[in-house]
Design an enzyme around this catalytic site. Structure first.
Site, PDB file in Angstrom:
ATOM      1  CG  ASP A 226      -1.956  -1.080   1.191  1.00 44.29           C
ATOM      2  OD1 ASP A 226      -2.443  -1.387   0.093  1.00 44.29           O
ATOM      3  OD2 ASP A 226      -2.294  -1.621   2.268  1.00 44.29           O
TER       4      ASP A 226
ATOM      5  CE1 TYR B 273       3.494  -6.790   4.442  1.00 47.11           C
ATOM      6  CE2 TYR B 273       2.882  -9.017   5.081  1.00 47.11           C
ATOM      7  CZ  TYR B 273       3.019  -8.042   4.111  1.00 47.11           C
ATOM      8  OH  TYR B 273       2.692  -8.341   2.807  1.00 47.11           O
TER       9      TYR B 273
ATOM     10  CG  ASP C 136      -4.623   3.336   5.045  1.00 44.74           C
ATOM     11  OD1 ASP C 136      -5.179   4.441   5.128  1.00 44.74           O
ATOM     12  OD2 ASP C 136      -4.525   2.722   3.969  1.00 44.74           O
TER      13      ASP C 136
ATOM     14  NE  ARG D  43      -4.740  -1.865   3.723  1.00 50.72           N
ATOM     15  CZ  ARG D  43      -5.789  -1.785   2.893  1.00 50.72           C
ATOM     16  NH1 ARG D  43      -6.814  -1.009   3.196  1.00 50.72           N
ATOM     17  NH2 ARG D  43      -5.803  -2.465   1.765  1.00 50.72           N
TER      18      ARG D  43
END
Length: 296
Positions: A44, A72, A86, A179
């Protein structure tokens, strides 16, 4: 128009927050002077970290990396959910989750670990009837997409000094939306959450420590492009001679029993270590069929 360089390989790029993954592809095209460039998994715009760029004929090899597990690190904001999950979205809900401790998060995380079905975010590149979900979401439309089966191998948390902020570490399969994990964690705790930062630290066996910045790529050019066989080192390797290499380059199968398991892919390299083809074992591993030919 001058001919494109014949080199092919991968760039392990440390993408900064801000640009899209496609922006980074365009950057590589401009720096390296080659049109055929792709990547092995979108990050992203707000996210940073390891983005693997496939250059030249190596674009045909991207699928052998795209399915690898990823790791991550993210900053999780508990108590605030945004439209995009986000920091770029609008706040759509605020909740008092100040009572949440590490044990509470771990209990919720246990329900999101292992093989799970995950609903993708409405702001995502997944397609519905030929249109990207984010295109629909920007128009205020929603799509009833099917959840996707993914695997979350590891999910851990560390409390940061700021109230409501947790450092989250994730190891997951390709196709997992971090997310969405934040969204589901918040909702399992009776509220909401989003990510204020996200960084990919690993793709398969490669870590972000190996990656270079866009500026370093501009300085080094083709010297920064990694050899395909080196980047695809998770696949078994078979060294072959000139005769066998010529067979594979012509798209012909080889009979070398037991070299690669049936249905498994591997790398056929010449005596100099250059990748000739990605091969697949067939007929009980008795034959090796070229799947992607790089030589010639």
């Amino acid at each position: 128009m001058p001919a494109e360089p014949t080199q092919a390989g991968f760039v392990l790029l440390d993408k900064p927050p801000g640009p899209t993954s496609h922006d980074m592809v365009d950057w590589c095209r401009a720096v390296l002077g080659v049109r055929r460039v792709g990547h092995t998994g979108t990050l992203d715009p707000f996210a940073s970290g390891l983005l693997c760029i496939a250059v030249g004929k190596a674009s045909r090899l991207a699928r052998f990396l795209a399915g690898e597990d990823k790791a991550y690190e993210a900053d999780l904001v508990l108590g605030v959910e945004t439209s995009t999950l986000d920091p770029e979205g609008e706040v759509v809900g605020s909740f008092d989750l100040s009572w949440v401790g590490e044990e509470d998060l771990s209990k919720a995380a246990s329900l999101l670990s292992g093989e799970i079905y995950q609903m993708p975010p409405q702001f995502s590149a997944r397609k519905y009837k030929g249109r990207r979900l984010y295109e629909l979401a920007r128009k205020g439309e929603t799509a009833e997409v099917e959840p996707r089966r993914v695997r979350v191998s590891s999910l851990s948390f560390e409390k940061l000094e700021e109230p409501g902020i947790w450092r989250m570490k994730v190891v997951c399969s390709a196709g997992t939306y971090v997310r969405a994990l934040a969204r589901d964690l918040g909702r399992l705790l009776g509220g909401g959450a989003h990510l204020r930062s996200l960084r990919r630290t690993r793709l398969g066996s490669h870590t972000v420590a190996e990656a270079i910045s866009p500026e370093e790529l501009a300085d080094r050019g083709w010297e920064a492009v990694r050899d395909p066989a080196e980047v695809l080192s998770h696949l078994p390797k078979l060294q072959i001679g000139a005769k066998e290499a010529a067979f594979l380059a012509q798209g012909r199968a080889l009979r070398i029993g037991g070299a690669i398991s049936d249905g498994q892919c591997g790398l056929a390299v010449d005596e100099a270590g250059r990748l000739v083809a990605v091969i697949e074992g067939q007929q009980g591993g008795e034959w090796l069929r070229p799947v992607v030919v790089m030589a010639g």
